[in-house]
Design a protein around this motif. Structure first.
Motif, PDB file in Angstrom:
ATOM      1  N   UNK A  62       0.857  -1.187   0.000  1.00 34.83           N
ATOM      2  CA  UNK A  62       0.000   0.000   0.000  1.00 34.83           C
ATOM      3  C   UNK A  62       0.890   1.232   0.000  1.00 34.83           C
ATOM      4  N   UNK A  63       0.932   1.927  -1.116  1.00 34.50           N
ATOM      5  CA  UNK A  63       1.839   3.065  -1.272  1.00 34.50           C
ATOM      6  C   UNK A  63       1.391   4.233  -0.411  1.00 34.50           C
ATOM      7  N   UNK A  64       2.359   4.870   0.247  1.00 33.90           N
ATOM      8  CA  UNK A  64       2.094   6.090   0.990  1.00 33.90           C
ATOM      9  C   UNK A  64       1.713   5.894   2.441  1.00 33.90           C
ATOM     10  N   UNK A  65       1.603   4.671   2.892  1.00 41.13           N
ATOM     11  CA  UNK A  65       1.247   4.443   4.297  1.00 41.13           C
ATOM     12  C   UNK A  65       2.415   4.787   5.215  1.00 41.13           C
ATOM     13  N   UNK A  66       2.072   5.357   6.362  1.00 42.11           N
ATOM     14  CA  UNK A  66       3.076   5.650   7.384  1.00 42.11           C
ATOM     15  C   UNK A  66       2.759   4.857   8.653  1.00 42.11           C
ATOM     16  N   UNK A  67       3.718   4.843   9.564  1.00 44.25           N
ATOM     17  CA  UNK A  67       3.630   3.976  10.725  1.00 44.25           C
ATOM     18  C   UNK A  67       2.375   4.211  11.552  1.00 44.25           C
ATOM     19  N   UNK A  68       2.054   5.488  11.826  1.00 47.56           N
ATOM     20  CA  UNK A  68       0.976   5.782  12.770  1.00 47.56           C
ATOM     21  C   UNK A  68      -0.379   5.949  12.107  1.00 47.56           C
TER      22      UNK A  68
END
Length: 270
Positions: A62-68
């Motif tokens: 999933x492109x663009x996902x960040x940790x939080x």
């Protein structure tokens, strides 16, 4: 000097992930109960691995996902739960062949293959922890191994009433089944060696609301000598009782009971 956002996020995420993993491990073990004897620490590691796999999958696909981000956290938690349940289910399925119908054993009563002990560490008469109780348990297990096998059930009195392990648990640093099994394994290893101590299968069951422990002992292929108090003895089952053999008796018993048969020699098993 600018802060590293990645390092800050990692420092915050690690303890949170460990806390979530421990919570998932606790829930899974509660759900599976006696069917899952894997230690809490092992299940926590499995849950942590699930979180790592979930984060990897989320970041890779999933492109663009960040940790939080909520999606990342949900995927990580979901993967952890799924992996924990998968490992627990497979383990319980694999161990089904070693299942012990404790209720049926208790209902049938004591015999040459079944022995009841109310406690394993607690002296009921003197109301205190007593090493003599531990010695009796080790002798019984050794006798079953040296004879035709059998099952020791701890937490049941002579009349077949489930008493539970609460008094034994109270003598442990951590009063639960995991610590009890660890203590029992250590006792057997000290009494007659690690190889023989690994033979019995230890299972816990609930009978009438009381937790009892069943120790299934197979017939050993080699004599098991019990070392206690500076002496080494060979214990066997004689009917419904357990007794030590004298030197001459022990030599004769070992020669007859453990000598390889013709089939063993031909098949190369001994």
């Amino acid at each position: 000097m600018p802060r590293s956002t990645v390092l800050v996020d990692l420092a915050l995420a690690l303890p949170l992930a460990l806390l979530v993993a421990a919570a998932i491990a606790w829930i899974v073990r509660r759900i599976f109960g006696a069917r899952l004897s894997l230690p809490f620490a092992v299940m926590t590691i499995v849950s942590m691995l699930g979180i790592s796999v979930g984060l990897f999958v989320a970041g890779w696909f999933i492109f663009g996902l960040r940790l939080w981000m909520p999606v990342s956290l949900l995927i990580a938690a979901g993967t952890s739960i799924a992996l924990s349940f998968l490992v627990a289910s497979v383990y319980a399925l694999v161990r089904r062949d070693a299942a012990i119908d404790v209720a049926a054993l208790v209902a049938a009563g004591e015999s040459d293959r079944v022995e009841f002990k109310e406690t394993a560490r607690w002296n009921v008469r003197e109301e205190k922890k007593d090493a003599r109780m531990e010695q009796v348990v080790a002798k019984t297990v050794a006798a079953f191994l040296n004879s035709g096998g059998g099952t020791l059930v701890v937490g049941v009195d002579d009349a077949g009433r489930p008493i539970g392990l609460d008094r034994d648990f109270s003598t442990l640093r951590t009063p639960d089944a995991d610590r009890f099994e660890l203590w029992l394994r250590d006792l057997l290893a000290t009494s007659f060696g690690k190889n023989a101590a690994a033979l019995p299968k230890i299972r816990f069951a609930e009978l009438d609301g009381a937790t009892v422990c069943a120790v299934r002992c197979p017939r050993s292929a080699e004599p098991v000598f019990l070392t206690q108090g500076g002496s080494t003895d060979l214990w066997v089952r004689v009917g419904n009782s357990t007794r030590a053999l004298g030197v001459d008796e022990a030599v004769t018993y070992v020669a007859r009971r453990f000598s390889p048969s013709f089939a063993d020699v031909v098949l190369g098993r001994r």
